[in-house]
Design an enzyme around this catalytic site. Sequence first.
Site, PDB file in Angstrom:
ATOM      1  N   LYS A 271     -15.114  68.346 128.479  1.00  0.00           N
ATOM      2  CA  LYS A 271     -15.567  67.354 129.451  1.00  0.00           C
ATOM      3  C   LYS A 271     -16.906  67.816 130.025  1.00  0.00           C
ATOM      4  CE  LYS A 271     -10.944  65.815 130.872  1.00  0.00           C
ATOM      5  NZ  LYS A 271     -11.046  64.396 130.509  1.00  0.00           N
ATOM      6  N   ARG A 346      -1.005  63.064 125.306  1.00  0.00           N
ATOM      7  CA  ARG A 346      -0.061  62.477 124.344  1.00  0.00           C
ATOM      8  C   ARG A 346       0.500  63.560 123.418  1.00  0.00           C
ATOM      9  NH1 ARG A 346      -4.594  58.510 121.986  1.00  0.00           N
ATOM     10  NH2 ARG A 346      -5.192  58.710 124.174  1.00  0.00           N
TER      11      ARG A 346
END
Length: 511
Positions: A271, A346
């Site tokens: 990020k 996920r």
Amino acid sequence: MAGKRIPCEVKAERNLSAEGYDGIILVTDALTKLASGFEPLATALKSQAEFDSSVEKDGACVKVNLPAGRLIFAPTGPLNRDYDDVRRFADAAASGIKRAIKVGIKRPLLVRAPDQSFKHADLVTLLGALHALYVPLEIREDVPEKITKVQTLGFLGPDKIVQLALALESGRSVARDVGGSDPERMAPPRVEEYVRKVFEGTKVKVDVVSDDAKLVKEYPLFSAVNRCAKGVPRHQGRIIYLTYEGAGPIEQTLMLVGKGVTYDTGGADIKAGGVMAGMHRDKCGSAAVAGFMQILAKLQPSNIKVIGSMAMVRNSVGSECYVADEIITSRAGVRVRVGNTDAEGRMAMADVLCHMKEMAVNEVNPYLMTIATLTGHCVLAYGEAYTAIIDNGSARLAGMSQKLQVSGEEVADPFEISSMRREDFDFHCGKSEYEDVLQCNNAPSSRTPRGHQTPSAFLVMSSGLDKHGKESNKPLKYSHLDIAGSSGPFPGIPTGAPILAMAYAFIPSAF
């Protein structure tokens, strides 16, 4: 004295003249609702309104001829427009508490004028005040002089509402503690430590998977995310199972999987550009699971079994981090190609969901849920106050999304309903003969069409839930909840969403 999960002593009172308070907080939309029994409040505010026309809109702090001496009017604003909902009461109560603290009130009495607009407005008003009184865990531990914001909170209303609010607030406090605490205070081993203390001596059983060999063998997608972090002992991953079984014959089994990413660097797909700050809040899904289990421990409902799981892992970056293009075989035997290491949530949940699926076929009326701060797309689509819920075919036939949405409207925990579509499954189909499933593309969810819906399809495909669709011999109800928006602001205090809606939906006897 405040309990460990409650910010102060909370008492039910029967009249405005109750002794021991140094201020009253009034929540209503109109002074005309201050009828019989509320005359002292009406007199004080109408007198103020004679020379201050902003009182009814902006509120006021005035003297009142009652033992409490001071009155803070916290207006809700209009309640009768198409778009007004019960959150008006929670917001007004929170604003009233903050103003009371500013003016030095230490023992406020919370009052809601008689109003039939919303069935559970009393409960929501009290919960709004308690939210404003929450003190972060690190402050409670490290700055003892700030352990409480007020000494006592009174509530003009039945003790039944107070006791229910305290049980719900206890759960929200656990959720805020886990979700809001910094990435070291709530690193996976310390989450385990915290959870064990919370549920010690309760009807919630705690089981933890921490052995790395077992994690690698039984939870390979989770272990890919954990691979870099596990080299630092204080960051090593945990999968925490929490089980509650109520008295009497079981009529429903809830099976919850929470995303618990204690810090998300993005991994190899790091990020960049200043968007990493706040990523300690990526564990609010697991925090919600723990919070809901705390509500169960307090209310002890009958005829329900709940198995909650917390997939606690840190998405670290380094020479051992997993990378895009890796192909990992999931617990369900599905070959998953990694497309973006910043889609770690996920990955952390899929094998745990698979384990839940394996157990579900032997449970009574099972309903599986994943709860996660999963996508920026959810915030873009619905804003910062709403949980997105997405049903599989069996859950859609049972109306699970609608049930939770209606429940959320009652207790100021709103939902928006999304859908799984064929495009979501097509998106995650393997793009070559190497893999069965593509984990993600390499663009942010906010720039991906159907960016918050497609992950639900991935979770179904990678966990093997696609073998339990509505057409199968053993269909299983499953919903994915994206709480990226509803989990709360940063900087700020987590909300504990969606546990109020879940409590209303699945423990209706308590309300």
